[in-house]
Design an enzyme around this catalytic site. Structure first.
Site, PDB file in Angstrom:
ATOM      1  N   PRO A  95       1.263  -1.085  -0.014  1.00 54.39           N
ATOM      2  CA  PRO A  95      -0.054  -0.458   0.201  1.00 54.39           C
ATOM      3  C   PRO A  95       1.075   1.143  -0.124  1.00 54.39           C
ATOM      4  O   PRO A  95       1.705   1.313   0.677  1.00 54.39           O
ATOM      5  CB  PRO A  95      -0.798  -0.334   1.473  1.00 54.39           C
ATOM      6  CG  PRO A  95      -0.773  -1.707   1.371  1.00 54.39           C
ATOM      7  CD  PRO A  95       0.648  -2.358   0.918  1.00 54.39           C
ATOM      8  N   GLU A  96       0.296   2.219  -0.257  1.00 52.71           N
ATOM      9  CA  GLU A  96       0.903   3.097  -1.387  1.00 52.71           C
ATOM     10  C   GLU A  96      -0.044   4.439  -0.664  1.00 52.71           C
ATOM     11  O   GLU A  96      -1.105   3.679  -0.180  1.00 52.71           O
ATOM     12  CB  GLU A  96       1.941   3.551  -2.450  1.00 52.71           C
ATOM     13  CG  GLU A  96       2.366   2.710  -2.940  1.00 52.71           C
ATOM     14  CD  GLU A  96       3.556   2.897  -4.674  1.00 52.71           C
ATOM     15  OE1 GLU A  96       3.238   4.170  -5.176  1.00 52.71           O
ATOM     16  OE2 GLU A  96       3.657   1.481  -5.204  1.00 52.71           O
TER      17      GLU A  96
ATOM     18  N   LYS B 244       2.829   7.030   5.123  1.00 52.02           N
ATOM     19  CA  LYS B 244       1.499   5.624   4.272  1.00 52.02           C
ATOM     20  C   LYS B 244       1.255   5.224   5.492  1.00 52.02           C
ATOM     21  O   LYS B 244       0.493   3.922   6.016  1.00 52.02           O
ATOM     22  CB  LYS B 244       2.530   3.897   3.808  1.00 52.02           C
ATOM     23  CG  LYS B 244       2.696   5.292   2.443  1.00 52.02           C
ATOM     24  CD  LYS B 244       3.894   4.041   1.707  1.00 52.02           C
ATOM     25  CE  LYS B 244       5.055   4.730  -0.426  1.00 52.02           C
ATOM     26  NZ  LYS B 244       5.650   3.573   0.327  1.00 52.02           N
TER      27      LYS B 244
ATOM     28  N   ARG C 120      15.290  -1.302  -6.583  1.00 46.74           N
ATOM     29  CA  ARG C 120      13.581  -1.413  -6.890  1.00 46.74           C
ATOM     30  C   ARG C 120      13.735  -2.073  -8.440  1.00 46.74           C
ATOM     31  O   ARG C 120      13.848  -1.349  -9.008  1.00 46.74           O
ATOM     32  CB  ARG C 120      12.575  -0.465  -6.831  1.00 46.74           C
ATOM     33  CG  ARG C 120      12.788  -0.344  -5.483  1.00 46.74           C
ATOM     34  CD  ARG C 120      13.151  -1.027  -4.159  1.00 46.74           C
ATOM     35  NE  ARG C 120      11.098  -1.508  -4.040  1.00 46.74           N
ATOM     36  CZ  ARG C 120      10.474  -0.886  -3.569  1.00 46.74           C
ATOM     37  NH1 ARG C 120      10.583   0.125  -2.855  1.00 46.74           N
ATOM     38  NH2 ARG C 120       9.553  -1.973  -3.553  1.00 46.74           N
TER      39      ARG C 120
END
Length: 293
Positions: A2-3, A58, A279
């Site tokens: 979740p961002e 977040k 990433r």
DNA sequence: CACTTGACCTGTCCGC
DNA sequence: TGCGGACAGGTCAAGT
């Protein structure tokens, strides 16, 4: 996981579902996680009312009438899922979702409310955390002391955005976007999406990006975050909202998880996947070019 | 100082 | 079908 858009979607959902409820029971199966305190947690949670749900970066903050708050970071695979009192144990989740029968093996904390409804905190990878803190001390946790401004705040301007990023002249733009101390709430999905929209290569150094491009990045990032909130966030693997439902942003995504598919600007060019700032990173090789060193 | 790597965990997918 | 390795939306600490 979740961002910002996903956490904001959970916040909205929980606000509609939990306000005014009284916590009747708390159960946990998380020896190294929750509860985080050595005092009698029950006395600050049982019989108390849910006053409100806030989000910062977040992180979700569930404020209780005991002047304590439950502070939750979902990290990669966390979920906060609410079920009504008529939810049957083992019945399976009613929605088209990624959630099966609750509780499941990833359930760490279960709150039962006075009307029989329940809230489950699930976290497959256990990176997430939940802490019970005095509400007044919430801003003092290390994460909040360091975290940068909210990108969607009304008073956050393109100028402020440029000023904050410029502090990291020699860094790669994607690494800076992902740094929560620079800007709050951006993660891997929205970093890739906004950089494609602004036609900036994720590995470009901040000093090589002019003010105009920076302004475009600012505007695109905000527009994408807002669109994603509107679509209920991105469900890649685990993310669900407070009702256990998926978000639909990924069907609007331009690059994320679109490796090998045509760029929407250049149908003859395929989206590539590489590694930037440690990433997985998605780019169009035609519209996101690195400036020669 | 800036960047990389490893750690924290579990699950899934892919190649052999 | 089994097994090893890579990888997954996030941070944090330690190493280069």
């Amino acid at each position: 996981m979740p961002e910002l858009p996903e956490v904001e979607t959970v916040r909205t959902g929980l606000s509609q579902l939990l306000l005014g409820k009284l916590i009747a029971k708390e159960e946990h199966d998380w020896p190294k996680g929750f509860p985080n305190t050595d005092f009698d947690v029950q006395s600050f949670m049982i019989g108390v009312e849910i006053l409100g749900i806030r989000r910062r970066a977040k992180v979700l903050i569930i404020d209780l009438s005991s002047a304590y708050s439950l502070v939750v970071h979902l990290k990669m695979t966390g979920q906060l899922v609410f079920v009504g009192r008529d939810y049957r144990f083992g019945a399976g989740h009613p929605n088209d979702s990624l959630v099966g029968s609750l509780p499941d093996k990833s359930t760490r904390v279960t709150l039962t409310f006075d009307d029989g409804s329940r809230l489950f905190f699930n976290d497959q990878r256990k990176f997430g955390w939940m802490r019970l803190l005095p509400t007044a001390e919430v801003p003092n946790i290390d994460f909040f002391k360091r975290v940068g401004p909210e990108p969607l705040a009304d008073d956050f301007t393109a100028t402020a955005f440029r000023e904050r990023l410029k502090v990291r002249q020699n860094s790669m733009i994607k690494a800076v976007l992902l740094d929560q101390s620079v800007i709050a709430g951006v993660g891997n999905i929205y970093a890739d999406e906004s950089l494609w929209a602004a036609k900036i290569h994720p590995a470009e150094r901040v000093k090589n990006i002019g003010d105009r491009k920076m302004n475009t990045l600012f505007n695109e990032l905000r527009a994408i975050l807002k669109l994603s909130i509107d679509k209920g966030g991105s469900s890649d693997k685990n993310y669900v909202n407070a009702e256990g439902k998926r978000g639909s942003y990924l069907s609007f995504a331009n690059v994320f998880r679109r490796e090998g598919k045509p760029c929407f600007r250049h149908p003859d060019t395929l989206i590539e996947k590489s590694r930037v700032a440690g990433r997985g990173t998605h780019t169009c090789p035609k519209c996101q070019k690195l400036k020669a060193a």
